[in-house]
Design an enzyme around this catalytic site. Structure first.
Site, short mmCIF file in Angstrom:
data_model
loop_
_atom_site.label_atom_id
_atom_site.label_comp_id
_atom_site.label_asym_id
_atom_site.label_seq_id
_atom_site.Cartn_x
_atom_site.Cartn_y
_atom_site.Cartn_z
N GLY A 12 -12.52 -2.86 -8.74
CA GLY A 12 -11.61 -2.05 -9.55
C GLY A 12 -12.14 -0.68 -9.94
CG ASN A 14 -11.10 4.03 -5.83
OD1 ASN A 14 -11.45 5.19 -6.07
ND2 ASN A 14 -11.42 3.42 -4.71
CG MET A 91 -9.77 -6.49 -0.10
SD MET A 91 -10.02 -4.90 0.72
CE MET A 91 -10.82 -5.46 2.21
NE ARG A 92 -3.57 -11.67 -1.20
CZ ARG A 92 -3.86 -12.72 -0.45
NH1 ARG A 92 -3.38 -12.84 0.75
NH2 ARG A 92 -4.62 -13.69 -0.92
CB ILE A 94 1.97 -4.02 2.22
CG1 ILE A 94 0.85 -3.58 1.26
CG2 ILE A 94 3.33 -3.94 1.56
CD1 ILE A 94 0.72 -4.39 0.01
CG ASN A 108 -4.76 1.78 1.31
OD1 ASN A 108 -5.27 1.22 0.36
ND2 ASN A 108 -5.25 1.67 2.53
CG HIS A 110 -9.22 3.13 5.19
ND1 HIS A 110 -9.29 1.75 5.20
CD2 HIS A 110 -9.94 3.54 6.27
CE1 HIS A 110 -10.02 1.36 6.23
NE2 HIS A 110 -10.43 2.42 6.89
#
Length: 191
Positions: A12, A14, A91-92, A94, A108, A110
């Site tokens: 967490g 960010n 980490m899923r 969408i 997002n 990355h």
């Protein structure tokens, strides 16, 4: 003012930086309404508590399908009047359910200079490949893996003396600086 939800799966860092920027006035045009996590032991929850941000643990294992899982998330987002989603170490993948509910409204960050090193371990992949440079990318989320329209990118030179931890630290420093900056640029006009 745009209400955003931050999604995280782990530390967490960010998420905290986005909220701190908002609270200091550095991050403007957005308000973090809530944090959504998919892991009950995500440290992001502790950060949310310390920052006074409501958090929701939505356990994917409690649902029969990914569709049901994301429908529950959408229910929470609608109740909280969330306009945008900022993924921060979520980490899923969408699915179309959430993508269609928030078309061009999921962002997002990355830890690589896309299209280089997409996927779940951008930092590790760059390091293992012996890259001399990598970076950070902020992009809109689409149905692919790290393939959405790029909003902003910044390069990071990898020093020959660095180990993997040095690279992670350098990437996180860039992430923490640019994520609130880009959210502000995207949403400031809505103030």
């Amino acid at each position: 003012m745009v209400n955003i939800a931050v999604f995280a799966s782990g530390n967490g860092g960010n998420f905290q930086r986005i909220v701190e920027a908002q609270n200091s006035g550095e991050g403007r045009g957005y308000r973090v309404k809530l944090l959504i996590v998919d892991k009950k032991d995500a440290f992001a929850i502790e950060r949310a508590k310390a920052l006074g941000i409501p958090h929701y643990f939505v356990n994917p294992k409690e649902f029969n399908t990914k569709m049901e899982y994301e429908e529950k998330i959408i229910e929470i987002l609608k109740k909280e009047e969330v306009g945008y989603i900022a993924l921060a170490g979520y980490m899923r993948i969408i699915s179309p359910v959430l993508l269609e509910a928030y078309i061009n409204k999921i962002i997002n960050i990355h830890p690589a200079y896309l299209p280089e090193f997409p996927g779940k371990d951008g930092i590790g992949d760059a390091f293992k490949a012996g890259a001399t440079k990598t970076g950070v990318t902020i992009h809109y989320v689409d149905s692919g893996v790290d393939t959405g329209e790029i909003i902003y990118q910044e390069r990071v030179d990898i020093k020959p003396s660095w180990d993997l931890e040095d690279l992670k630290k350098a990437i996180h420093e860039v992430e923490h600086r640019i994520y609130p900056m880009i959210l502000t640029k995207l949403f400031k006009k809505g103030e």
